[in-house]
Design a protein around this motif. Structure first.
Motif, PDB file in Angstrom:
ATOM      1  N   LEU A 393       2.240   5.820  26.596  1.00 42.79           N
ATOM      2  CA  LEU A 393       3.076   5.873  27.793  1.00 42.79           C
ATOM      3  C   LEU A 393       4.207   4.846  27.714  1.00 42.79           C
ATOM      4  CD1 LEU A 393       0.344   6.301  30.575  1.00 42.79           C
ATOM      5  CD2 LEU A 393       1.897   8.053  29.656  1.00 42.79           C
ATOM      6  N   THR A 394       3.898   3.676  27.184  1.00 46.20           N
ATOM      7  CA  THR A 394       4.937   2.653  26.987  1.00 46.20           C
ATOM      8  C   THR A 394       5.986   3.127  25.995  1.00 46.20           C
ATOM      9  OG1 THR A 394       3.317   0.902  27.438  1.00 46.20           O
ATOM     10  CG2 THR A 394       5.341   0.272  26.305  1.00 46.20           C
ATOM     11  N   ALA A 395       5.545   3.785  24.927  1.00 49.70           N
ATOM     12  CA  ALA A 395       6.491   4.310  23.935  1.00 49.70           C
ATOM     13  C   ALA A 395       7.381   5.385  24.544  1.00 49.70           C
ATOM     14  CB  ALA A 395       5.733   4.870  22.735  1.00 49.70           C
ATOM     15  N   SER A 396       6.814   6.225  25.394  1.00 49.50           N
ATOM     16  CA  SER A 396       7.624   7.262  26.049  1.00 49.50           C
ATOM     17  C   SER A 396       8.700   6.643  26.933  1.00 49.50           C
ATOM     18  CB  SER A 396       6.715   8.171  26.882  1.00 49.50           C
ATOM     19  OG  SER A 396       5.738   8.797  26.060  1.00 49.50           O
ATOM     20  N   ALA A 397       8.306   5.625  27.710  1.00 52.02           N
ATOM     21  CA  ALA A 397       9.284   4.936  28.560  1.00 52.02           C
ATOM     22  C   ALA A 397      10.347   4.247  27.713  1.00 52.02           C
ATOM     23  CB  ALA A 397       8.577   3.929  29.459  1.00 52.02           C
ATOM     24  N   CYS A 398       9.941   3.696  26.572  1.00 54.24           N
ATOM     25  CA  CYS A 398      10.892   3.024  25.676  1.00 54.24           C
ATOM     26  C   CYS A 398      11.909   4.004  25.113  1.00 54.24           C
ATOM     27  CB  CYS A 398      10.123   2.332  24.545  1.00 54.24           C
ATOM     28  SG  CYS A 398      11.172   1.465  23.357  1.00 54.24           S
ATOM     29  N   ILE A 399      11.467   5.183  24.728  1.00 55.79           N
ATOM     30  CA  ILE A 399      12.374   6.190  24.163  1.00 55.79           C
ATOM     31  C   ILE A 399      13.345   6.689  25.219  1.00 55.79           C
ATOM     32  CG2 ILE A 399      12.470   8.492  23.149  1.00 55.79           C
ATOM     33  CD1 ILE A 399       9.735   7.877  21.873  1.00 55.79           C
ATOM     34  N   LEU A 400      12.851   6.980  26.420  1.00 51.46           N
ATOM     35  CA  LEU A 400      13.729   7.458  27.495  1.00 51.46           C
ATOM     36  C   LEU A 400      14.746   6.392  27.882  1.00 51.46           C
ATOM     37  CD1 LEU A 400      11.131   9.304  29.765  1.00 51.46           C
ATOM     38  CD2 LEU A 400      12.788  10.323  28.187  1.00 51.46           C
TER      39      LEU A 400
END
Length: 481
Positions: A393-400
Motif C-alpha cells: 500500500l505504501t508503494a502504491s501511494a509512492c507511485i501515485l
C-alpha cells in the motif's frame, strides 16, 4: 455643452435638461435625452453636457459636427447597446458570448464602473475576468525578460557581428566563410558542410560504441585488448575534421576575444580536447614509468568522446531549444528535484517502518532511498520490492505521488520549450534571409511593434503588481472619490 452653447463660447449656459443630443458610435446613430444622461454625471456622455467649447468636446469624443450637432465616437457599435441599456435601467448585463476583455475596456471608456453590473451577471463576469488575468500573467511568466533574451536582440547581435568584417582585412571573403560555417542552411555549400559534419559525428560515435563490443576487439602479442586499426583510422579522420572545423571558425570569427564565450564553440573544443590530452598523457607515461597510473586517466578521457554528440546542436533547432530551455528553467527543475527529495524522504521512512522486519532489502533507511527514487520516477526495476500488505500500500501511494510530482513542473518546462523553439525557428529564417553580397545597407526586417509591445507589456505587468500590493490604499482612494 451642445450646439446651442457652442454658438456662444464661454457663455457658461448649460443645456436644457429636456433637450436631446445626437450620438454616432461607429455608424450606430441614437438620440439621447439629457435628463437620462444626467442621472450618471461621472460617465463620458454626461460630461458632454457641461462642455462649453469645441476643444473641450473633442477631449471626450473623436469628432463633432457643429452643423448637425452630432457627436462621433470611433468605438465598437456592437457593444454600444449595452451602454444604452445601462442609461435606461441603471444596470449592466453581460452576455456569455462577449469577450470580457473588450467589454471591460468598453465600459471603462464610457466611464461606467463595474459595480453597476447586475447581480445575475456579476459572478460570471468576475470569474471570467480573473481567469483571463491569470492567463495573461502565465504568458508574462513564460516570456519573462529576466530568463530569456528576445529574438530581436539575438538578430541584432548577429547583424552586429556581420558588420565587423567591413573593417577587417579580406572582410567580404571572411564573412562568406563565416556565414557558411556558422549558419547551416544559409547556402548550398553550408548545407553540404553541415551534412558532412553530422555524418562524421555519427560515425565517430558509432566506432566508439563498436570498439567496446567483444566481436570487434583485437588482442596484441601480449594478449591485451587493442583498438582495431579501421576504427582508429575513422577516429583520426574525425579528429582531423573537427580540428579543421574549429580552426576555420576561429580564423574567420568576427571577434576572436569572445569566440569561446559561445556555448557551441566550447562544445567543439571539448569534443577534440580529450584526444590531444590522451596523446600527451600516453607520451608522458611512456617516458616516465613512475607515472604509469596516468594511463587510467587516458582511459577516462577516451570515454569523454561521447560529448561529441552535442556537436549536433549546431545543426539541430530542437537541441538548441532544449539547451536554452534547461538553462532558463532552473527554477522549475529545482522545484521538481525538491518535490522528489521530499517524496523520497517521506516514503523511504514509511517503507522502512513497515518492511524492516519482513524484507532484508529494506532494512535501513538509506537502502529505502533507492527503492523510493525508482518508484517515484515510475522506473520500477523490481530489484527491491515490499513484501507485506502495508508495504505494498505504501508503494502504491509512492507511485501515485510520483506521477503527480513529475507531471506538475513538466507543463511549465514544456511551455518554455515551445516558446524557445518557435523563436529559434523565426530567428533562423531571419538570419538566412540576410544578404550581405552587396554590403550592409540596412538592418534586416523585424517586427518592431511586437518587440515594443512586449517591452511595454512587461512594464505594465510590473506596475500592475505594484498596485495590487497595496489594496487598502486603493480602497481608500475609491471611497474618497
Amino acid at each position: 455643452m451642445t450646439g446651442q452653447a457652442l454658438g456662444k463660447p464661454g457663455s457658461g449656459a448649460h443645456m436644457d435638461d429636456k433637450a436631446a443630443i445626437r450620438i454616432n458610435v461607429g455608424g450606430f446613430k441614437k438620440r439621447l435625452q439629457s435628463d437620462t444622461l444626467s442621472r450618471f454625471p461621472e460617465t463620458r456622455l454626461a460630461r458632454l453636457l457641461h462642455c462649453q467649447s469645441k476643444e473641450s468636446i473633442l477631449e471626450l469624443c473623436d469628432d463633432y459636427d457643429d452643423t448637425e450637432k452630432e457627436f462621433y465616437f470611433d468605438r465598437n457599435p456592437a457593444l454600444f447597446p449595452y451602454v444604452l441599456n445601462f442609461y435606461n435601467t441603471g444596470r449592466l448585463h453581460v452576455m456569455a458570448e462577449l469577450c470580457i476583455f473588450s467589454f471591460s475596456q468598453e465600459i471603462e471608456y464610457w466611464g461606467i464602473n463595474e459595480f453597476f453590473i447586475d447581480s445575475c451577471c456579476s459572478s460570471a463576469y468576475h470569474c471570467r475576468k480573473m481567469d483571463q488575468d491569470q492567463d495573461r500573467e502565465d504568458w508574462e511568466d513564460r516570456s519573462d525578460e529576466g530568463s530569456t533574451t528576445s529574438s530581436f536582440d539575438e538578430l541584432l547581435e548577429f547583424y552586429s557581428d556581420a558588420t565587423k568584417f567591413d573593417k577587417q582585412l579580406l572582410g567580404s571573403a571572411r564573412r562568406r566563410v563565416w556565414l557558411m560555417l556558422d549558419n547551416p542552411g544559409y547556402s548550398v555549400a553550408s548545407r553540404i558542410i553541415s551534412i558532412l559534419s553530422i555524418l562524421v559525428v555519427l560515425g565517430s560515435i558509432a566506432t566508439m560504441c563498436m570498439n567496446s563490443m567483444s566481436e570487434f576487439s583485437l588482442l596484441d602479442s601480449e594478449g591485451q585488448p587493442t583498438e582495431d586499426p579501421r576504427f582508429e583510422t575513422v577516429e583520426h579522420f574525425g579528429i582531423g575534421w573537427f580540428t579543421l572545423e574549429l580552426l576555420a571558425r576561429f580564423t574567420v570569427a568576427p571577434d576572436l576575444l569572445h569566440f569561446f564565450e559561445h556555448p557551441l564553440n566550447i562544445i567543439d573544443l571539448v569534443s577534440i580536447l580529450p584526444f590531444y590530452l590522451t596523446l600527451l598523457i600516453n607520451l608522458v607515461a611512456e617516458s616516465s614509468p613512475t607515472l604509469a597510473n596516468l594511463g587510467r586517466v587516458a582511459q577516462v578521457l577516451r570515454l569523454m568522446r561521447i560529448f561529441r554528440i552535442l556537436k549536433l546542436a549546431r545543426h539541430s533547432t530542437g537541441l538548441r531549444s532544449l539547451g536554452a530551455t534547461l538553462r532558463n528553467s532552473y527554477k522549475e527543475v529545482g522545484l521538481l528535484l525538491l518535490y522528489l527529495a521530499v517524496g523520497v524522504s517521506f516514503f523511504s521512512v514509511m517503507a522502512y517502518t513497515v518492511e524492516k522486519e519482513d524484507s532484508e532489502d529494506l532494512s535501513t533507511i538509506p537502502s529505502c532511498w533507492w527503492w523510493a527514487t525508482v518508484s517515484m520516477t515510475t522506473v520500477g526495476y523490481g530489484d527491491v520490492v515490499p513484501v507485506s500488505i502495508a508495504g505494498k500500500l505504501t508503494a502504491s501511494a509512492c507511485i501515485l505521488a510520483g506521477i503527480l510530482v513529475v507531471v506538475l513542473p513538466i507543463t511549465l518546462i514544456f511551455n518554455k520549450f515551445s516558446l524557445f523553439y518557435k523563436r529559434q525557428k523565426q530567428l533562423e529564417v531571419a538570419m538566412r534571409s540576410c544578404d550581405f553580397d552587396e554590403g550592409i545597407k540596412e538592418v534586416p526586417s523585424v517586427n518592431l511593434r511586437n518587440y515594443y509591445a512586449h517591452k511595454v507589456k512587461s512594464l505594465m505587468a510590473s506596475l500592475s503588481n505594484m498596485s495590487r500590493s497595496s489594496p487598502s490604499e486603493h480602497s481608500l482612494n475609491e471611497s474618497i472619490h
